[in-house]
Design a protein around this motif. Structure first.
Motif, PDB file in Angstrom:
ATOM      1  N   TYR A 163      14.680  66.911  45.198  1.00 20.07           N
ATOM      2  CA  TYR A 163      14.717  66.874  43.742  1.00 20.07           C
ATOM      3  C   TYR A 163      14.037  65.588  43.275  1.00 20.07           C
ATOM      4  O   TYR A 163      14.012  64.589  43.995  1.00 20.07           O
ATOM      5  CB  TYR A 163      16.167  66.942  43.214  1.00 20.07           C
ATOM      6  CG  TYR A 163      16.954  65.665  43.382  1.00 20.07           C
ATOM      7  CD1 TYR A 163      17.078  64.756  42.324  1.00 20.07           C
ATOM      8  CD2 TYR A 163      17.577  65.350  44.581  1.00 20.07           C
ATOM      9  CE1 TYR A 163      17.806  63.572  42.468  1.00 20.07           C
ATOM     10  CE2 TYR A 163      18.300  64.179  44.741  1.00 20.07           C
ATOM     11  CZ  TYR A 163      18.403  63.294  43.683  1.00 20.07           C
ATOM     12  OH  TYR A 163      19.110  62.124  43.831  1.00 20.07           O
ATOM     13  N   PRO A 164      13.443  65.560  42.067  1.00 23.00           N
ATOM     14  CA  PRO A 164      12.749  64.363  41.577  1.00 23.00           C
ATOM     15  C   PRO A 164      13.740  63.258  41.238  1.00 23.00           C
ATOM     16  O   PRO A 164      14.728  63.491  40.538  1.00 23.00           O
ATOM     17  CB  PRO A 164      12.009  64.866  40.339  1.00 23.00           C
ATOM     18  CG  PRO A 164      12.765  66.082  39.906  1.00 23.00           C
ATOM     19  CD  PRO A 164      13.315  66.708  41.140  1.00 23.00           C
ATOM     20  N   LEU A 165      13.477  62.056  41.715  1.00 18.41           N
ATOM     21  CA  LEU A 165      14.367  60.938  41.424  1.00 18.41           C
ATOM     22  C   LEU A 165      14.232  60.466  39.986  1.00 18.41           C
ATOM     23  O   LEU A 165      15.182  59.929  39.400  1.00 18.41           O
ATOM     24  CB  LEU A 165      14.084  59.775  42.376  1.00 18.41           C
ATOM     25  CG  LEU A 165      14.625  59.949  43.798  1.00 18.41           C
ATOM     26  CD1 LEU A 165      14.156  58.808  44.690  1.00 18.41           C
ATOM     27  CD2 LEU A 165      16.137  60.038  43.803  1.00 18.41           C
ATOM     28  N   ALA A 166      13.047  60.630  39.407  1.00 17.42           N
ATOM     29  CA  ALA A 166      12.814  60.238  38.011  1.00 17.42           C
ATOM     30  C   ALA A 166      11.677  61.095  37.461  1.00 17.42           C
ATOM     31  O   ALA A 166      10.810  61.535  38.228  1.00 17.42           O
ATOM     32  CB  ALA A 166      12.470  58.757  37.916  1.00 17.42           C
ATOM     33  N   PRO A 167      11.658  61.348  36.149  1.00 12.69           N
ATOM     34  CA  PRO A 167      10.577  62.159  35.573  1.00 12.69           C
ATOM     35  C   PRO A 167       9.212  61.542  35.865  1.00 12.69           C
ATOM     36  O   PRO A 167       8.985  60.360  35.631  1.00 12.69           O
ATOM     37  CB  PRO A 167      10.890  62.131  34.071  1.00 12.69           C
ATOM     38  CG  PRO A 167      12.364  61.873  33.991  1.00 12.69           C
ATOM     39  CD  PRO A 167      12.668  60.967  35.146  1.00 12.69           C
ATOM     40  N   GLY A 168       8.316  62.354  36.384  1.00 11.90           N
ATOM     41  CA  GLY A 168       6.968  61.893  36.658  1.00 11.90           C
ATOM     42  C   GLY A 168       6.795  61.122  37.947  1.00 11.90           C
ATOM     43  O   GLY A 168       5.671  60.797  38.331  1.00 11.90           O
ATOM     44  N   SER A 169       7.885  60.820  38.645  1.00 16.73           N
ATOM     45  CA  SER A 169       7.795  60.059  39.887  1.00 16.73           C
ATOM     46  C   SER A 169       7.385  60.979  41.030  1.00 16.73           C
ATOM     47  O   SER A 169       7.899  62.084  41.159  1.00 16.73           O
ATOM     48  CB  SER A 169       9.132  59.402  40.221  1.00 16.73           C
ATOM     49  OG  SER A 169       9.092  58.815  41.510  1.00 16.73           O
ATOM     50  N   PRO A 170       6.453  60.513  41.900  1.00 11.20           N
ATOM     51  CA  PRO A 170       6.081  61.327  43.052  1.00 11.20           C
ATOM     52  C   PRO A 170       7.133  61.295  44.154  1.00 11.20           C
ATOM     53  O   PRO A 170       7.085  62.110  45.081  1.00 11.20           O
ATOM     54  CB  PRO A 170       4.778  60.665  43.529  1.00 11.20           C
ATOM     55  CG  PRO A 170       4.931  59.234  43.140  1.00 11.20           C
ATOM     56  CD  PRO A 170       5.687  59.245  41.836  1.00 11.20           C
ATOM     57  N   VAL A 171       8.074  60.357  44.059  1.00 14.28           N
ATOM     58  CA  VAL A 171       9.079  60.191  45.103  1.00 14.28           C
ATOM     59  C   VAL A 171      10.263  61.132  44.835  1.00 14.28           C
ATOM     60  O   VAL A 171      10.734  61.250  43.708  1.00 14.28           O
ATOM     61  CB  VAL A 171       9.569  58.737  45.185  1.00 14.28           C
ATOM     62  CG1 VAL A 171      10.621  58.586  46.271  1.00 14.28           C
ATOM     63  CG2 VAL A 171       8.387  57.806  45.456  1.00 14.28           C
ATOM     64  N   GLU A 172      10.737  61.782  45.883  1.00 17.20           N
ATOM     65  CA  GLU A 172      11.846  62.718  45.753  1.00 17.20           C
ATOM     66  C   GLU A 172      13.067  62.223  46.526  1.00 17.20           C
ATOM     67  O   GLU A 172      12.954  61.540  47.538  1.00 17.20           O
ATOM     68  CB  GLU A 172      11.448  64.091  46.301  1.00 17.20           C
ATOM     69  CG  GLU A 172      10.351  64.764  45.519  1.00 17.20           C
ATOM     70  CD  GLU A 172       9.937  66.074  46.147  1.00 17.20           C
ATOM     71  OE1 GLU A 172       9.811  67.067  45.408  1.00 17.20           O
ATOM     72  OE2 GLU A 172       9.722  66.102  47.376  1.00 17.20           O
ATOM     73  N   GLY A 173      14.229  62.579  46.007  1.00 21.17           N
ATOM     74  CA  GLY A 173      15.453  62.468  46.768  1.00 21.17           C
ATOM     75  C   GLY A 173      15.771  63.834  47.344  1.00 21.17           C
ATOM     76  O   GLY A 173      15.007  64.792  47.190  1.00 21.17           O
ATOM     77  N   PHE A 174      16.906  63.936  48.011  1.00 19.28           N
ATOM     78  CA  PHE A 174      17.338  65.257  48.468  1.00 19.28           C
ATOM     79  C   PHE A 174      18.851  65.344  48.329  1.00 19.28           C
ATOM     80  O   PHE A 174      19.552  64.340  48.261  1.00 19.28           O
ATOM     81  CB  PHE A 174      16.888  65.542  49.901  1.00 19.28           C
ATOM     82  CG  PHE A 174      17.508  64.680  50.962  1.00 19.28           C
ATOM     83  CD1 PHE A 174      18.615  65.102  51.682  1.00 19.28           C
ATOM     84  CD2 PHE A 174      16.981  63.432  51.264  1.00 19.28           C
ATOM     85  CE1 PHE A 174      19.192  64.314  52.663  1.00 19.28           C
ATOM     86  CE2 PHE A 174      17.536  62.629  52.255  1.00 19.28           C
ATOM     87  CZ  PHE A 174      18.646  63.074  52.951  1.00 19.28           C
ATOM     88  N   TYR A 175      19.379  66.554  48.245  1.00 18.56           N
ATOM     89  CA  TYR A 175      20.804  66.775  48.014  1.00 18.56           C
ATOM     90  C   TYR A 175      21.376  67.720  49.061  1.00 18.56           C
ATOM     91  O   TYR A 175      20.665  68.472  49.720  1.00 18.56           O
ATOM     92  CB  TYR A 175      21.048  67.351  46.616  1.00 18.56           C
ATOM     93  CG  TYR A 175      20.499  68.744  46.440  1.00 18.56           C
ATOM     94  CD1 TYR A 175      21.251  69.857  46.822  1.00 18.56           C
ATOM     95  CD2 TYR A 175      19.226  68.956  45.912  1.00 18.56           C
ATOM     96  CE1 TYR A 175      20.739  71.141  46.688  1.00 18.56           C
ATOM     97  CE2 TYR A 175      18.715  70.233  45.769  1.00 18.56           C
ATOM     98  CZ  TYR A 175      19.481  71.323  46.167  1.00 18.56           C
ATOM     99  OH  TYR A 175      18.971  72.594  46.037  1.00 18.56           O
TER     100      TYR A 175
END
Length: 297
Positions: A163-175
């Protein structure tokens, strides 16, 4: 859906190459945007019916060929590639009923130019269990960077995803979203539901808990009660012959900061608000006596 027979060359199968001495290549996944490095998923050690395939991940540009990661569960000879999923993800199934194993792989962008792989292995038939892993590049090879298996203690379900960590950020987290389905008349206990979120610590080369930017969840709530027994009875009574409240959970409200504490809610949880609103419309059309509201968790 089509069948990949290990040990044979299948024409027109883009994600499977002819088997080499070190096994059948199932699919390649991008590991870096700064180089041509790829994760390679292979099935090794089986060439005929009755054999068990070992599933391994390796790096195409690995500095040490021995630095491979082996997935927890093997799979029977004759993997079937599933048609579902995106072009960048893959899923394979083998075996029947209790011997069935499904392995699903989805990429997650851990850093702006670096990818990891979320892998889920699902096994069993009547009692299905799931093992979740995150694999990442470390020291020129592939390593297991996180795991989140189910408890294997009863009726439970879980899934993982980026999932996106912040709007527009290319970096993702995961859940990892998890539910233990224990609410019934005999137990009188509520179900359990939990959403854990993680991000990649580039300096430490490990996954850490993410507390600030968590994925959204919206609850479609059709009732709130003082006891779990009342909530279970209401959910069961709302079913009718059409199972109108199928897959609704009975949860204690205390763990959720936005809900009134001390209650037990009958709910179904979705990532999108619109999906929760659609759930309320569906259950209301099925049983006109049931209504509810949507609450962000």
């Amino acid at each position: 859906m089509f069948i990949v027979l290990l040990g044979a060359v299948i024409p027109r199968v883009l994600s499977a190459a002819p088997p080499a001495q070190d096994g059948l290549e199932l699919m390649r996944f991008k590991a870096s945007e700064k180089s041509e490095a790829m994760y390679i998923l292979r099935a090794t050690g089986c060439r005929e019916a009755g054999d068990t395939c070992r599933l391994e991940l390796e790096l195409s540009e690995g500095t040490d060929g021995t630095r491979k990661a082996r997935l927890p569960d093997g799979m029977a000879h004759g993997l079937r590639k599933e048609s579902r999923g995106t072009a960048s993800s893959g899923s394979w199934t083998s075996g029947e009923e209790e011997q069935s194993v499904t392995t699903s792989v989805q990429p997650v962008r851990l850093e702006a130019g670096e990818w990891g792989l979320l892998v889920t292995q699902q096994s069993g038939f009547e009692h299905v269990h799931r093992r979740h892993r995150l694999y990442a590049v470390k020291d020129g090879g592939v390593t297991e960077a996180w795991n989140g298996d189910e408890n294997f203690a009863g009726p439970e379900t879980s899934h993982v995803g980026p999932y996106p960590l912040a709007p527009g950020s290319p970096v993702e987290g995961f859940y990892r979203e998890y539910a233990f389905l224990s609410a019934d008349k005999e137990s009188g206990e509520p179900d359990q539901w939990k959403l854990d979120a993680y991000r990649w610590d580039a300096a430490g080369r490990k996954a850490v808990t993410e507390l600030q930017h968590r994925p959204e969840r919206h609850a479609a709530i059709i009732g709130s009660f003082k006891t779990a027994q009342e909530a279970i009875a209401y959910r069961d009574g709302a079913q009718l012959e059409q199972a109108c409240a199928s897959r609704f959970l009975v949860l204690e409200s205390k763990p959720f900061k936005r809900l009134t504490p001390g209650l037990f809610i009958v709910t179904k949880i979705h990532p999108e608000k619109t999906a929760s609103e659609a759930t309320l419309k569906k259950v209301g059309a099925c049983n006109p006596k049931v209504s509810g509201y949507v609450k962000a968790l």
